[in-house]
Motif scaffolding. Structure first.
Motif, mmCIF file in Angstrom:
data_model
loop_
_atom_site.group_PDB
_atom_site.id
_atom_site.type_symbol
_atom_site.label_atom_id
_atom_site.label_comp_id
_atom_site.label_asym_id
_atom_site.label_seq_id
_atom_site.Cartn_x
_atom_site.Cartn_y
_atom_site.Cartn_z
ATOM 1 N N ILE A 144 8.425 -9.253 -3.488
ATOM 2 C CA ILE A 144 7.326 -8.432 -3.988
ATOM 3 C C ILE A 144 6.099 -9.310 -4.196
ATOM 4 C CG2 ILE A 144 6.515 -7.002 -5.916
ATOM 5 C CD1 ILE A 144 9.437 -6.020 -6.181
ATOM 6 N N GLY A 145 4.987 -8.851 -3.630
ATOM 7 C CA GLY A 145 3.724 -9.582 -3.722
ATOM 8 C C GLY A 145 3.403 -10.396 -2.490
ATOM 9 N N LEU A 146 4.367 -10.579 -1.594
ATOM 10 C CA LEU A 146 4.107 -11.356 -0.381
ATOM 11 C C LEU A 146 3.459 -10.497 0.701
ATOM 12 C CD1 LEU A 146 7.371 -13.478 0.082
ATOM 13 C CD2 LEU A 146 5.180 -14.206 -0.876
ATOM 14 N N LYS A 164 7.826 2.030 16.937
ATOM 15 C CA LYS A 164 6.552 1.302 16.980
ATOM 16 C C LYS A 164 5.560 1.789 15.926
ATOM 17 C CE LYS A 164 7.961 -1.133 20.416
ATOM 18 N NZ LYS A 164 8.674 -2.324 20.127
ATOM 19 N N SER A 165 5.725 3.013 15.406
ATOM 20 C CA SER A 165 4.808 3.507 14.377
ATOM 21 C C SER A 165 5.023 2.788 13.043
ATOM 22 C CB SER A 165 4.959 5.021 14.190
ATOM 23 O OG SER A 165 6.197 5.323 13.592
ATOM 24 N N LEU A 166 6.120 2.033 12.920
ATOM 25 C CA LEU A 166 6.385 1.281 11.699
ATOM 26 C C LEU A 166 5.839 -0.143 11.769
ATOM 27 C CD1 LEU A 166 10.040 2.426 10.905
ATOM 28 C CD2 LEU A 166 7.900 3.292 9.940
ATOM 29 N N ASN A 167 5.169 -0.502 12.869
ATOM 30 C CA ASN A 167 4.553 -1.819 12.977
ATOM 31 C C ASN A 167 3.296 -1.827 12.118
ATOM 32 O OD1 ASN A 167 6.545 -2.332 14.817
ATOM 33 N ND2 ASN A 167 5.209 -2.422 16.585
ATOM 34 N N LEU A 168 3.230 -2.759 11.147
ATOM 35 C CA LEU A 168 2.075 -2.800 10.253
ATOM 36 C C LEU A 168 1.975 -4.140 9.553
ATOM 37 C CD1 LEU A 168 3.180 -2.386 7.035
ATOM 38 C CD2 LEU A 168 3.679 -0.165 8.003
ATOM 39 N N TYR A 169 0.850 -4.337 8.851
ATOM 40 C CA TYR A 169 0.624 -5.521 8.036
ATOM 41 C C TYR A 169 0.261 -5.048 6.644
ATOM 42 C CZ TYR A 169 -1.375 -9.789 6.177
ATOM 43 O OH TYR A 169 -1.647 -10.865 5.383
ATOM 44 N N GLY A 170 0.837 -5.669 5.605
ATOM 45 C CA GLY A 170 0.513 -5.264 4.248
ATOM 46 C C GLY A 170 1.164 -6.169 3.220
ATOM 47 N N ILE A 171 1.225 -5.672 1.987
ATOM 48 C CA ILE A 171 1.790 -6.395 0.858
ATOM 49 C C ILE A 171 3.034 -5.652 0.374
ATOM 50 C CG2 ILE A 171 1.393 -7.225 -1.508
ATOM 51 C CD1 ILE A 171 -0.418 -8.589 0.503
ATOM 52 N N ILE A 172 4.119 -6.375 0.145
ATOM 53 C CA ILE A 172 5.346 -5.753 -0.361
ATOM 54 C C ILE A 172 5.136 -5.398 -1.829
ATOM 55 C CG2 ILE A 172 7.798 -6.084 -0.856
ATOM 56 C CD1 ILE A 172 7.907 -7.871 1.620
ATOM 57 N N ILE A 173 5.373 -4.113 -2.155
ATOM 58 C CA ILE A 173 5.189 -3.674 -3.541
ATOM 59 C C ILE A 173 6.505 -3.246 -4.198
ATOM 60 C CG2 ILE A 173 2.762 -3.085 -3.284
ATOM 61 C CD1 ILE A 173 3.584 -0.154 -2.960
ATOM 62 N N ASP A 174 7.563 -3.071 -3.414
ATOM 63 C CA ASP A 174 8.869 -2.732 -3.985
ATOM 64 C C ASP A 174 9.941 -3.011 -2.937
ATOM 65 O OD1 ASP A 174 10.657 -1.941 -5.924
ATOM 66 O OD2 ASP A 174 10.267 0.202 -5.716
ATOM 67 N N GLU A 175 11.184 -3.145 -3.406
ATOM 68 C CA GLU A 175 12.296 -3.430 -2.501
ATOM 69 C C GLU A 175 13.554 -2.747 -3.006
ATOM 70 O OE1 GLU A 175 14.852 -7.221 -0.766
ATOM 71 O OE2 GLU A 175 13.356 -7.583 -2.327
#
Length: 91
Positions: free
Chosen positions: A13-15, A25-36
């Motif tokens: 979380i936070g990385l 392919k619609s799940l390809n993305l860049y972002g920040i992990i906020i929960d697991e």
């Protein structure tokens, strides 16, 4: 300290993460992990929250040192609290 050798034993979380899905392919993305959870990451990307399955995805994490570490999501499909204790085989 998070390093490329011990990343899988740390909190995600936070990385920042770049996701590549093998099957969707619609799940390809860049972002920040906020929960697991055991099987998913919740990632904030472009102002939206997306739930991404761990299995079938490749995650490239950016650790605090700036290094990028690629991890196959299949080996991360374990409860976060159990993953911290687990030993992984080197590939």
């Amino acid at each position: 300290m998070i390093t490329s050798k011990n990343l899988v034993h740390h909190e995600f979380i936070g990385l920042a993460v770049d996701v590549k899905s093998k099957s969707n392919k619609s799940l390809n993305l860049y972002g920040i992990i906020i929960d697991e959870t055991k099987n998913t990451f919740k990632i904030e990307s472009e102002g939206q929250e997306k739930i991404i399955p761990k299995k079938g995805s490749i995650f490239t994490f950016e650790i605090p040192s700036g290094e990028k570490v690629e991890v196959n999501g299949d080996i991360l499909s374990i409860r976060p609290e159990d993953r911290i204790k687990k030993r992984f085989k080197k590939i």
